[in-house]
Design a protein around this motif. Structure first.
Motif, PDB file in Angstrom:
ATOM      1  N   ALA A   1     -10.033  47.289 -84.384  1.00  0.00           N
ATOM      2  CA  ALA A   1     -11.130  46.318 -84.519  1.00  0.00           C
ATOM      3  C   ALA A   1     -12.024  46.596 -85.723  1.00  0.00           C
ATOM      4  CB  ALA A   1     -11.946  46.273 -83.229  1.00  0.00           C
ATOM      5  N   PRO A   2     -12.475  47.850 -85.959  1.00  0.00           N
ATOM      6  CA  PRO A   2     -13.314  48.098 -87.137  1.00  0.00           C
ATOM      7  C   PRO A   2     -12.570  47.856 -88.453  1.00  0.00           C
ATOM      8  CG  PRO A   2     -13.479  49.902 -85.556  1.00  0.00           C
ATOM      9  CD  PRO A   2     -12.330  49.050 -85.125  1.00  0.00           C
TER      10      PRO A   2
ATOM     11  N   GLU B   1     -12.719  44.190 -88.968  1.00  0.00           N
ATOM     12  CA  GLU B   1     -14.110  43.826 -89.228  1.00  0.00           C
ATOM     13  C   GLU B   1     -14.575  44.315 -90.597  1.00  0.00           C
ATOM     14  OE1 GLU B   1     -17.571  41.860 -87.982  1.00  0.00           O
ATOM     15  OE2 GLU B   1     -15.627  41.990 -86.990  1.00  0.00           O
TER      16      GLU B   1
ATOM     17  N   THR C   1     -15.420  47.614 -91.192  1.00  0.00           N
ATOM     18  CA  THR C   1     -16.369  48.717 -91.058  1.00  0.00           C
ATOM     19  C   THR C   1     -15.683  50.073 -90.952  1.00  0.00           C
ATOM     20  OG1 THR C   1     -16.454  48.409 -88.644  1.00  0.00           O
ATOM     21  CG2 THR C   1     -18.118  47.265 -89.955  1.00  0.00           C
TER      22      THR C   1
ATOM     23  N   ASP D   1     -21.376  52.258 -87.540  1.00  0.00           N
ATOM     24  CA  ASP D   1     -21.011  50.848 -87.414  1.00  0.00           C
ATOM     25  C   ASP D   1     -19.610  50.667 -86.841  1.00  0.00           C
ATOM     26  OD1 ASP D   1     -23.443  50.071 -88.402  1.00  0.00           O
ATOM     27  OD2 ASP D   1     -22.743  49.716 -90.448  1.00  0.00           O
TER      28      ASP D   1
ATOM     29  N   THR E   1     -18.490  48.575 -83.509  1.00  0.00           N
ATOM     30  CA  THR E   1     -17.483  47.517 -83.510  1.00  0.00           C
ATOM     31  C   THR E   1     -16.395  47.795 -82.488  1.00  0.00           C
ATOM     32  OG1 THR E   1     -17.878  47.129 -85.870  1.00  0.00           O
ATOM     33  CG2 THR E   1     -15.832  46.265 -84.953  1.00  0.00           C
TER      34      THR E   1
ATOM     35  N   HIS F   1     -15.374  45.486 -79.159  1.00  0.00           N
ATOM     36  CA  HIS F   1     -14.001  45.064 -78.858  1.00  0.00           C
ATOM     37  C   HIS F   1     -13.672  45.393 -77.404  1.00  0.00           C
ATOM     38  CE1 HIS F   1      -9.630  44.503 -79.486  1.00  0.00           C
ATOM     39  NE2 HIS F   1      -9.516  45.566 -78.709  1.00  0.00           N
TER      40      HIS F   1
ATOM     41  N   PHE G   1     -21.862  38.751 -81.739  1.00  0.00           N
ATOM     42  CA  PHE G   1     -20.988  39.631 -82.519  1.00  0.00           C
ATOM     43  C   PHE G   1     -19.558  39.509 -82.005  1.00  0.00           C
ATOM     44  CE2 PHE G   1     -18.825  43.530 -83.576  1.00  0.00           C
ATOM     45  CZ  PHE G   1     -19.326  43.899 -84.809  1.00  0.00           C
TER      46      PHE G   1
ATOM     47  N   ARG H   1     -17.696  36.286 -83.151  1.00  0.00           N
ATOM     48  CA  ARG H   1     -17.204  36.371 -84.526  1.00  0.00           C
ATOM     49  C   ARG H   1     -16.026  37.339 -84.625  1.00  0.00           C
ATOM     50  NH1 ARG H   1     -22.758  36.997 -85.498  1.00  0.00           N
ATOM     51  NH2 ARG H   1     -22.385  39.204 -85.988  1.00  0.00           N
ATOM     52  N   GLN H   2     -16.160  38.432 -83.899  1.00  0.00           N
ATOM     53  CA  GLN H   2     -15.124  39.452 -83.923  1.00  0.00           C
ATOM     54  C   GLN H   2     -13.807  38.921 -83.356  1.00  0.00           C
ATOM     55  OE1 GLN H   2     -16.039  42.781 -81.409  1.00  0.00           O
ATOM     56  NE2 GLN H   2     -14.620  44.159 -82.434  1.00  0.00           N
TER      57      GLN H   2
ATOM     58  N   ARG I   1     -11.967  36.726 -85.832  1.00  0.00           N
ATOM     59  CA  ARG I   1     -11.308  37.498 -86.882  1.00  0.00           C
ATOM     60  C   ARG I   1     -10.036  38.166 -86.363  1.00  0.00           C
ATOM     61  NH1 ARG I   1     -16.877  39.201 -88.166  1.00  0.00           N
ATOM     62  NH2 ARG I   1     -17.542  38.141 -90.077  1.00  0.00           N
ATOM     63  N   GLU I   2     -10.085  38.651 -85.138  1.00  0.00           N
ATOM     64  CA  GLU I   2      -8.916  39.331 -84.581  1.00  0.00           C
ATOM     65  C   GLU I   2      -7.786  38.343 -84.297  1.00  0.00           C
ATOM     66  OE1 GLU I   2      -9.873  41.996 -81.385  1.00  0.00           O
ATOM     67  OE2 GLU I   2     -11.489  42.963 -82.517  1.00  0.00           O
TER      68      GLU I   2
END
Length: 433
Positions: A156-157, A160, A162, A261, A265, A269, A301, A304-305, A308-309
């Protein structure tokens, strides 16, 4: 076959992928219909001898909205709970379209926006299926395979942006079975050490808080490729994310309540997959010191996450390589100049090694602080060790009270340099541009 541009009405030109994606060698053999004045194009069906387009020509705006529509809609049928035809039949009813005309490739911007709105409304009013517990033992080969075939907490990071350890492009090549370079052994050591102390961290977390947590693996109830391998989980107390961290991270967490960060993240997740809304970050030094920081689910958050995934996994399934970032290595097709530099580097390193060997022989043979002869002067230079100011308790206490924004005002001007390192892997797979 004749195809016209949907924007200007002029005939589109049949081109190869080298025209549309000049830096993508993996797409050069594909065919596209293109209207260069409108910056619009569309791919062709791979198995079509007549170069049948996949949909309408799309300009930059429409391409973005098509991608968003796909990333929101495709998980409905890729999860396996509906097949592709059933999912499109449902979408056709929602859009009041004939099923034969209901295909995202044929949609305009407004229709793509409508798809995104419909899926969002469905998620808002629908009751999400519970997370599925997967019976796996963490650390086994089966567990590693399961993690590779989906998006886990440590991924996940990266998606993202991060993660300090990996880029989305590198993760893509891992998930598709390709590698862009040799594995970083230092990172492997960090990760393996973290896994080894997880049992210790759980034990000390329980001793410190009185809460017992068990390791568990889960999959998202609606999207099984979204996965998480928790260090600890309890249905009423939430999730445990244990981390082996430095003393600087522990100091930051204890004084400000902030965690790195990419750890934040990763925990979000976990909330997304499990449906939990609270968790505990337990930073530990691997010895005695551990700090608990409560973390709550951040729904904005997470939304949005999750988008992206979904998009990243869709790209993995469709073999769409993420663009190069500044942290990725560019591997040009013509590597002749790089080969010359490599040879020069090898010569320089061999010469340096020979120089250091001869210097050592001279120093030991003559055993004097100053030696001259043969066109050389050799002399010993002694330097004091630098002061470790942060080891001084008074200074360390003051430093902890100073904010980074304040300290930045005193930073000296930076500099740039280029490092050339010999790579053990001469040829890398799948990362040419």
């Amino acid at each position: 076959m004749k195809v016209r541009c949907d924007y200007c009405g002029n005939p589109a030109q049949l081109v190869t992928g080298s025209k549309i994606y000049p830096h993508r060698t993996d797409l050069r053999h594909l065919r596209f219909w293109s209207c260069e004045p409108c910056s619009a194009y569309v791919g062709c069906h791979k198995n079509s001898n007549r170069n049948v387009p996949l949909g309408r020509l799309a300009n930059a705006e429409l391409r973005i909205w098509k991608q968003l529509a796909h990333s929101n809609f495709d998980p409905i049928w890729k999860s396996g709970r509906l097949n592709r035809r059933e999912a499109y039949s449902w979408l056709a009813d929602e859009l009041n379209l004939d099923l034969k005309k209901c295909h995202i490739g044929m949609f305009n911007v407004e229709q793509c926006k409508r798809v995104v709105q419909i899926i969002a409304a469905r998620a808002a009013k629908g009751v999400r299926m519970s997370a599925v517990i997967v019976s796996l033992i963490q650390g086994t080969s089966e567990w590693n395979t399961w993690r590779m075939n989906g998006i886990g907490g440590s991924d996940a990071p990266v998606i993202e942006g991060t993660s300090p350890y990996k880029t989305a492009r590198e993760l893509y090549f891992e998930k598709t079975g390709l590698k862009t370079s040799e594995e970083d052994k230092s990172k492997e050591y960090i990760f393996s050490l973290g896994h080894k102390v997880e049992a210790l961290i759980r034990k000390q977390f329980q001793e410190q808080t009185g809460v017992e947590m068990k390791p568990v693996c889960m999959e998202h109830g609606d999207f099984p490729y979204l996965r998480v391998s928790f260090d600890g989980f309890d249905s009423s107390r939430g999730v445990l994310e244990g981390k082996l961290v430095s003393k600087e991270v522990l100091l930051e967490a204890s004084t400000t309540g902030r965690i790195p960060d990419f750890h934040y993240t990763q925990m979000q997740h976990g909330f997304m997959v499990s449906g939990a809304d609270i968790g505990h970050w337990f930073g530990h030094d691997g010895k005695k010191t551990g700090i608990v920081i409560p973390i709550r689910a951040n729904q904005e958050f997470i939304k949005r996450q999750e988008e992206r995934e979904h998009l990243f996994w869709d790209n993995v399934q469709n073999r769409i390589v993420p663009p190069l970032s500044d942290r990725d290595y560019l591997i040009p097709e013509d590597q002749s100049l790089l080969a010359e530099l490599r040879d020069a580097k090898e010569l320089a390193e061999n010469a340096q090694a020979q120089f250091e060997t001869l210097r050592s022989q001279v120093v030991h043979l003559f055993n004097h602080p100053k030696i001259a002869g043969g066109g050389l002067k050799i002399f010993k230079v002694t330097k004091q060790g630098s002061l470790d100011l942060l080891s001084v308790p008074e200074i360390a206490k003051t430093r902890a009270e100073l904010k980074d924004d304040y300290l930045e005002a005193f930073r000296k001007k930076g500099s740039e340099s280029w490092t050339v390192r010999l790579d053990a892997v001469k040829k890398s797979k799948g990362a040419h541009v």
